[in-house]
Design a protein around this motif. Structure first.
Motif, PDB file in Angstrom:
ATOM      1  N   LEU A  26      48.625  44.676  54.337  1.00  0.00           N
ATOM      2  CA  LEU A  26      47.751  44.222  55.422  1.00  0.00           C
ATOM      3  C   LEU A  26      47.271  45.406  56.258  1.00  0.00           C
ATOM      4  CD1 LEU A  26      46.523  41.811  56.935  1.00  0.00           C
ATOM      5  CD2 LEU A  26      48.604  41.732  58.311  1.00  0.00           C
ATOM      6  N   TRP A  27      48.162  46.346  56.543  1.00  0.00           N
ATOM      7  CA  TRP A  27      47.775  47.549  57.286  1.00  0.00           C
ATOM      8  C   TRP A  27      46.734  48.340  56.493  1.00  0.00           C
ATOM      9  CZ3 TRP A  27      47.748  52.745  56.479  1.00  0.00           C
ATOM     10  CH2 TRP A  27      47.504  53.549  57.596  1.00  0.00           C
ATOM     11  N   LEU A  28      46.969  48.499  55.180  1.00  0.00           N
ATOM     12  CA  LEU A  28      45.992  49.207  54.333  1.00  0.00           C
ATOM     13  C   LEU A  28      44.634  48.515  54.368  1.00  0.00           C
ATOM     14  CD1 LEU A  28      47.857  50.146  51.026  1.00  0.00           C
ATOM     15  CD2 LEU A  28      46.674  51.704  52.559  1.00  0.00           C
ATOM     16  N   CYS A  29      44.645  47.187  54.262  1.00  0.00           N
ATOM     17  CA  CYS A  29      43.387  46.429  54.258  1.00  0.00           C
ATOM     18  C   CYS A  29      42.599  46.660  55.540  1.00  0.00           C
ATOM     19  CB  CYS A  29      43.659  44.936  54.097  1.00  0.00           C
ATOM     20  SG  CYS A  29      44.173  44.485  52.451  1.00  0.00           S
ATOM     21  N   LYS A  30      43.292  46.608  56.664  1.00  0.00           N
ATOM     22  CA  LYS A  30      42.593  46.717  57.944  1.00  0.00           C
ATOM     23  C   LYS A  30      42.218  48.152  58.292  1.00  0.00           C
ATOM     24  CE  LYS A  30      44.169  42.466  59.853  1.00  0.00           C
ATOM     25  NZ  LYS A  30      44.240  41.698  61.032  1.00  0.00           N
ATOM     26  N   ASN A  31      43.092  49.109  57.987  1.00  0.00           N
ATOM     27  CA  ASN A  31      42.866  50.483  58.441  1.00  0.00           C
ATOM     28  C   ASN A  31      42.214  51.390  57.405  1.00  0.00           C
ATOM     29  OD1 ASN A  31      44.033  50.059  61.032  1.00  0.00           O
ATOM     30  ND2 ASN A  31      46.023  50.049  60.059  1.00  0.00           N
ATOM     31  N   VAL A  32      42.433  51.127  56.136  1.00  0.00           N
ATOM     32  CA  VAL A  32      41.868  51.998  55.099  1.00  0.00           C
ATOM     33  C   VAL A  32      40.643  51.347  54.445  1.00  0.00           C
ATOM     34  CG1 VAL A  32      42.329  53.152  52.907  1.00  0.00           C
ATOM     35  CG2 VAL A  32      44.101  53.092  54.669  1.00  0.00           C
ATOM     36  N   PHE A  33      40.774  50.074  54.066  1.00  0.00           N
ATOM     37  CA  PHE A  33      39.689  49.394  53.360  1.00  0.00           C
ATOM     38  C   PHE A  33      38.740  48.648  54.297  1.00  0.00           C
ATOM     39  CE2 PHE A  33      43.247  49.333  50.171  1.00  0.00           C
ATOM     40  CZ  PHE A  33      42.720  50.330  49.370  1.00  0.00           C
ATOM     41  N   GLN A  34      39.017  48.693  55.611  1.00  0.00           N
ATOM     42  CA  GLN A  34      38.154  48.092  56.635  1.00  0.00           C
ATOM     43  C   GLN A  34      37.895  46.594  56.400  1.00  0.00           C
ATOM     44  OE1 GLN A  34      37.356  49.979  59.318  1.00  0.00           O
ATOM     45  NE2 GLN A  34      38.553  51.579  58.342  1.00  0.00           N
ATOM     46  N   GLN A  35      38.914  45.873  55.974  1.00  0.00           N
ATOM     47  CA  GLN A  35      38.818  44.422  55.763  1.00  0.00           C
ATOM     48  C   GLN A  35      39.316  43.720  57.027  1.00  0.00           C
ATOM     49  OE1 GLN A  35      37.602  42.885  52.877  1.00  0.00           O
ATOM     50  NE2 GLN A  35      36.990  44.996  52.444  1.00  0.00           N
ATOM     51  N   THR A  36      38.406  43.174  57.815  1.00  0.00           N
ATOM     52  CA  THR A  36      38.783  42.580  59.100  1.00  0.00           C
ATOM     53  C   THR A  36      39.215  41.121  58.970  1.00  0.00           C
ATOM     54  OG1 THR A  36      36.481  42.013  59.505  1.00  0.00           O
ATOM     55  CG2 THR A  36      37.274  44.112  60.403  1.00  0.00           C
ATOM     56  N   GLN A  37      38.854  40.447  57.899  1.00  0.00           N
ATOM     57  CA  GLN A  37      39.135  39.019  57.770  1.00  0.00           C
ATOM     58  C   GLN A  37      40.439  38.721  57.032  1.00  0.00           C
ATOM     59  OE1 GLN A  37      36.316  36.262  57.659  1.00  0.00           O
ATOM     60  NE2 GLN A  37      35.098  37.421  59.088  1.00  0.00           N
ATOM     61  N   ASP A  48      47.495  31.897  47.260  1.00  0.00           N
ATOM     62  CA  ASP A  48      46.053  31.871  47.092  1.00  0.00           C
ATOM     63  C   ASP A  48      45.350  32.253  48.394  1.00  0.00           C
ATOM     64  OD1 ASP A  48      43.704  31.518  45.757  1.00  0.00           O
ATOM     65  OD2 ASP A  48      43.630  29.359  46.021  1.00  0.00           O
ATOM     66  N   THR A  49      45.704  33.423  48.907  1.00  0.00           N
ATOM     67  CA  THR A  49      45.050  33.931  50.111  1.00  0.00           C
ATOM     68  C   THR A  49      44.428  35.286  49.795  1.00  0.00           C
ATOM     69  OG1 THR A  49      47.000  35.117  50.927  1.00  0.00           O
ATOM     70  CG2 THR A  49      46.788  32.798  51.571  1.00  0.00           C
ATOM     71  N   THR A  50      43.532  35.726  50.653  1.00  0.00           N
ATOM     72  CA  THR A  50      42.887  37.022  50.438  1.00  0.00           C
ATOM     73  C   THR A  50      43.916  38.147  50.424  1.00  0.00           C
ATOM     74  OG1 THR A  50      40.947  36.154  51.579  1.00  0.00           O
ATOM     75  CG2 THR A  50      41.041  38.525  51.258  1.00  0.00           C
ATOM     76  N   LEU A  51      44.911  38.048  51.306  1.00  0.00           N
ATOM     77  CA  LEU A  51      45.949  39.080  51.334  1.00  0.00           C
ATOM     78  C   LEU A  51      46.701  39.138  50.007  1.00  0.00           C
ATOM     79  CD1 LEU A  51      47.564  41.252  52.775  1.00  0.00           C
ATOM     80  CD2 LEU A  51      49.006  39.443  53.731  1.00  0.00           C
TER      81      LEU A  51
END
Length: 168
Positions: A26-37, A48-51
């Motif tokens: 989750l940290w990687l998604c938000k801080n590295v890949f810029q995935q806010t949702q 079956d979630t985006t995470l």
């Protein structure tokens, strides 16, 4: 593939590392890949979630890196027959453990309890696919019992070499 199998087992929902791993992804998604949702949803128990999809992608990337490190570090050994055999055994027992736990849960009304009034009043179009399955399984105790029994039998058959193929 072998690296991915071990990463999957060590980061699955039954592992004590699962929460730490998902928080890291989750940290990687938000801080590295810029995935806010992307959110860490613990209430559903669904994978079956985006995470969860991001966890699979990160695990694939980590498995590729681990495999490359192993291949580059061990230049002499070109076959990994013993590691392959051990991984198949570990995966077989892991799948047996999961099948037995879910099978016994179905046999004792732990996974699919009878439907509540709220579930029965919910419109089919408003249900998630997982909610639809849970409503169907909760409505049919016979179907739930038989599927749990077959899951337990399959899990037990996976525990022994002579019956592993039939269990699978």
């Amino acid at each position: 593939v072998i690296s991915y199998v071990y990463l999957f087992i060590f980061t699955s929902q039954f592992s004590p590392l699962a929460g730490i791993h998902k928080s890291g992804v989750l940290w990687l998604c938000k801080n590295v890949f810029q995935q806010t949702q992307v959110e860490y949803i613990t209430m559903t128990g669904s994978g079956d979630t985006t995470l969860d999809y991001w966890v699979v992608l990160v695990n694939i990337g980590l498995a590729v890196v681990a495999a490359l490190v192993i291949l580059l570090a061990d230049k002499k050994q070109r076959t990994f027959k013993d590691l392959h055999w051990f991984t198949v055994v570990v995966a077989r027992y892991y799948v047996a453990m999961i099948m037995l736990s879910y099978g016994f849960a179905k046999l004792h009304d732990g996974q699919f309890p009878p439907n509540s009034i709220g579930r029965l009043e919910e419109k089919v179009g408003d249900m998630s696919p997982m909610g639809m399955v849970w409503a169907m399984m909760g409505a049919s105790t016979g179907y739930t019992f038989v599927s749990g029994l077959l899951e337990v039998i399959g899990g037990l058959l996976l525990l022994f070499r002579r019956t592993k193929t039939f269990g699978a």
